[in-house]
Design a protein around this motif. Structure first.
Motif, PDB file in Angstrom:
ATOM      1  N   SER A  98       0.835  -1.210   0.000  1.00  0.00           N
ATOM      2  CA  SER A  98       0.000   0.000   0.000  1.00  0.00           C
ATOM      3  C   SER A  98       0.865   1.254   0.000  1.00  0.00           C
ATOM      4  O   SER A  98       0.565   2.229  -0.690  1.00  0.00           O
ATOM      5  CB  SER A  98      -0.915   0.029   1.225  1.00  0.00           C
ATOM      6  N   TYR A  99       1.929   1.203   0.767  1.00  0.00           N
ATOM      7  CA  TYR A  99       2.836   2.349   0.862  1.00  0.00           C
ATOM      8  C   TYR A  99       3.529   2.628  -0.473  1.00  0.00           C
ATOM      9  O   TYR A  99       3.496   3.751  -0.986  1.00  0.00           O
ATOM     10  CB  TYR A  99       3.881   2.092   1.956  1.00  0.00           C
ATOM     11  N   ILE A 100       4.171   1.613  -1.053  1.00  0.00           N
ATOM     12  CA  ILE A 100       5.034   1.846  -2.210  1.00  0.00           C
ATOM     13  C   ILE A 100       4.240   2.141  -3.476  1.00  0.00           C
ATOM     14  O   ILE A 100       4.610   3.013  -4.266  1.00  0.00           O
ATOM     15  CB  ILE A 100       6.055   0.690  -2.408  1.00  0.00           C
ATOM     16  N   TRP A 101       3.129   1.447  -3.688  1.00  0.00           N
ATOM     17  CA  TRP A 101       2.372   1.619  -4.926  1.00  0.00           C
ATOM     18  C   TRP A 101       1.608   2.939  -4.973  1.00  0.00           C
ATOM     19  O   TRP A 101       1.203   3.388  -6.036  1.00  0.00           O
ATOM     20  CB  TRP A 101       1.459   0.417  -5.169  1.00  0.00           C
ATOM     21  N   ARG A 102       1.449   3.604  -3.831  1.00  0.00           N
ATOM     22  CA  ARG A 102       0.766   4.902  -3.846  1.00  0.00           C
ATOM     23  C   ARG A 102       1.577   5.947  -4.612  1.00  0.00           C
ATOM     24  O   ARG A 102       1.025   6.921  -5.122  1.00  0.00           O
ATOM     25  CB  ARG A 102       0.457   5.359  -2.420  1.00  0.00           C
ATOM     26  N   PHE A 103       2.897   5.732  -4.727  1.00  0.00           N
ATOM     27  CA  PHE A 103       3.747   6.669  -5.464  1.00  0.00           C
ATOM     28  C   PHE A 103       3.412   6.706  -6.957  1.00  0.00           C
ATOM     29  O   PHE A 103       3.765   7.665  -7.641  1.00  0.00           O
ATOM     30  CB  PHE A 103       5.229   6.336  -5.269  1.00  0.00           C
ATOM     31  N   VAL A 104       2.753   5.665  -7.450  1.00  0.00           N
ATOM     32  CA  VAL A 104       2.333   5.628  -8.868  1.00  0.00           C
ATOM     33  C   VAL A 104       0.813   5.472  -8.972  1.00  0.00           C
ATOM     34  O   VAL A 104       0.301   4.949  -9.964  1.00  0.00           O
ATOM     35  CB  VAL A 104       3.073   4.514  -9.656  1.00  0.00           C
ATOM     36  N   ASP A 105       0.106   5.910  -7.946  1.00  0.00           N
ATOM     37  CA  ASP A 105      -1.365   5.828  -7.917  1.00  0.00           C
ATOM     38  C   ASP A 105      -1.868   4.416  -8.199  1.00  0.00           C
ATOM     39  O   ASP A 105      -2.873   4.235  -8.890  1.00  0.00           O
ATOM     40  CB  ASP A 105      -1.994   6.830  -8.897  1.00  0.00           C
ATOM     41  N   ASP A 106      -1.134   3.417  -7.702  1.00  0.00           N
ATOM     42  CA  ASP A 106      -1.498   2.007  -7.814  1.00  0.00           C
ATOM     43  C   ASP A 106      -1.569   1.487  -9.252  1.00  0.00           C
ATOM     44  O   ASP A 106      -2.176   0.449  -9.513  1.00  0.00           O
ATOM     45  CB  ASP A 106      -2.819   1.716  -7.076  1.00  0.00           C
ATOM     46  N   SER A 140      11.250   8.284  -8.410  1.00  0.00           N
ATOM     47  CA  SER A 140      12.270   7.547  -7.645  1.00  0.00           C
ATOM     48  C   SER A 140      12.986   8.481  -6.666  1.00  0.00           C
ATOM     49  O   SER A 140      13.363   8.055  -5.578  1.00  0.00           O
ATOM     50  CB  SER A 140      13.261   6.831  -8.566  1.00  0.00           C
ATOM     51  N   ASP A 141      13.116   9.751  -7.039  1.00  0.00           N
ATOM     52  CA  ASP A 141      13.667  10.739  -6.100  1.00  0.00           C
ATOM     53  C   ASP A 141      12.778  10.840  -4.856  1.00  0.00           C
ATOM     54  O   ASP A 141      13.273  10.853  -3.727  1.00  0.00           O
ATOM     55  CB  ASP A 141      13.752  12.131  -6.738  1.00  0.00           C
ATOM     56  N   ALA A 142      11.469  10.922  -5.083  1.00  0.00           N
ATOM     57  CA  ALA A 142      10.516  11.057  -3.966  1.00  0.00           C
ATOM     58  C   ALA A 142      10.511   9.810  -3.084  1.00  0.00           C
ATOM     59  O   ALA A 142      10.477   9.908  -1.852  1.00  0.00           O
ATOM     60  CB  ALA A 142       9.114  11.328  -4.511  1.00  0.00           C
ATOM     61  N   ILE A 143      10.556   8.632  -3.710  1.00  0.00           N
ATOM     62  CA  ILE A 143      10.591   7.377  -2.947  1.00  0.00           C
ATOM     63  C   ILE A 143      11.865   7.331  -2.104  1.00  0.00           C
ATOM     64  O   ILE A 143      11.826   7.019  -0.911  1.00  0.00           O
ATOM     65  CB  ILE A 143      10.499   6.149  -3.880  1.00  0.00           C
ATOM     66  N   ILE A 196      18.655   6.105  -7.779  1.00  0.00           N
ATOM     67  CA  ILE A 196      18.946   5.103  -8.827  1.00  0.00           C
ATOM     68  C   ILE A 196      18.527   3.711  -8.355  1.00  0.00           C
ATOM     69  O   ILE A 196      17.918   2.946  -9.110  1.00  0.00           O
ATOM     70  CB  ILE A 196      20.434   5.150  -9.233  1.00  0.00           C
ATOM     71  N   ILE A 197      18.833   3.381  -7.108  1.00  0.00           N
ATOM     72  CA  ILE A 197      18.416   2.096  -6.546  1.00  0.00           C
ATOM     73  C   ILE A 197      16.892   2.008  -6.535  1.00  0.00           C
ATOM     74  O   ILE A 197      16.304   0.982  -6.898  1.00  0.00           O
ATOM     75  CB  ILE A 197      19.004   1.893  -5.136  1.00  0.00           C
ATOM     76  N   CYS A 198      16.235   3.098  -6.151  1.00  0.00           N
ATOM     77  CA  CYS A 198      14.760   3.091  -6.107  1.00  0.00           C
ATOM     78  C   CYS A 198      14.163   2.931  -7.500  1.00  0.00           C
ATOM     79  O   CYS A 198      13.153   2.254  -7.666  1.00  0.00           O
ATOM     80  CB  CYS A 198      14.236   4.356  -5.430  1.00  0.00           C
ATOM     81  N   TYR A 199      14.804   3.532  -8.519  1.00  0.00           N
ATOM     82  CA  TYR A 199      14.271   3.350  -9.867  1.00  0.00           C
ATOM     83  C   TYR A 199      14.446   1.903 -10.324  1.00  0.00           C
ATOM     84  O   TYR A 199      13.530   1.316 -10.915  1.00  0.00           O
ATOM     85  CB  TYR A 199      14.907   4.322 -10.874  1.00  0.00           C
TER      86      TYR A 199
END
Length: 188
Positions: free
Chosen positions: A115-123, A143-146, A161-164
């Motif tokens: 729920s936390y991670i997928w909210r960054f791309v509106d699921d 990825s910067d925001a994450i 870069i790791i987050c992307y």
């Protein structure tokens, strides 16, 4: 007839990962934890190194169970640093434990890491349309925001870069080449 794949999938282990995992949407918290740990372990190394050591890391890291890893003590970390079959980097081993603890806090706050991670791309996965590998970015505003948010929550080894790379791995973004046979399979 030759199967068309993204140009980075050359060796058998890469092909297996490319065809069966990379870019496919992941919503299972244990798998999400495994992938964020593997991406952090990869910093400064090749992804091929990680894939080759993945099974050994699964064994050494209690099948990537964050509840167990969060309780690793100094003795356990020292034991891990002696294991030649895994990535033996003290900072990364320490981050493994710190990240497990932060992961569990996010699960508490959001009900699940998913729920936390997928909210960054509106699921919904971001669908790109790349024709050449050179077009694929190494990081984005998302990825910067994450990265910024994960660092604020206590994570380590989670730069943009790791987050992307993590986003690509878990299907938050489809970066298969448009001509790759996996592209259409990962359209959501």
């Amino acid at each position: 007839m030759e199967i068309k794949r993204c140009p980075w999938a050359k060796k058998d282990i890469d092909i297996e990962y490319h065809d069966n995992e990379w870019g496919k949407a992941v919503h299972d918290d244990n798998k999400l934890f495994e992938m964020i740990i593997l991406e952090g372990m990869q910093a400064g190394l090749s992804w091929n190194t990680i894939l080759n050591k993945r099974e050994d890391m699964r064994l050494a890291f209690d099948n990537f169970n964050p509840e167990i890893i969060a309780k690793y003590d100094i003795a356990k970390k020292e034991q891990l640093l002696l294991n030649p079959n895994i990535i033996r980097n003290k900072a990364k081993i320490n981050a493994l434990v710190t990240n497990a603890q932060a992961f569990l806090r996010i699960q508490e706050d959001y009900g699940s890491f998913d729920s936390y991670i997928w909210r960054f791309v509106d699921d919904q996965p971001i669908i790109n349309s790349w024709t050449e590998i050179s077009q694929v970015p190494i990081s984005t505003e998302i990825s910067d925001a994450i990265s910024k948010d994960l660092y604020a929550r206590g994570f380590k080894f989670v730069g943009s870069i790791i987050c992307y790379s993590f986003m690509q791995a878990i299907g938050m973004v489809n970066d298969h080449m448009v001509w790759c046979e996996q592209y259409k399979m990962n359209l959501g």
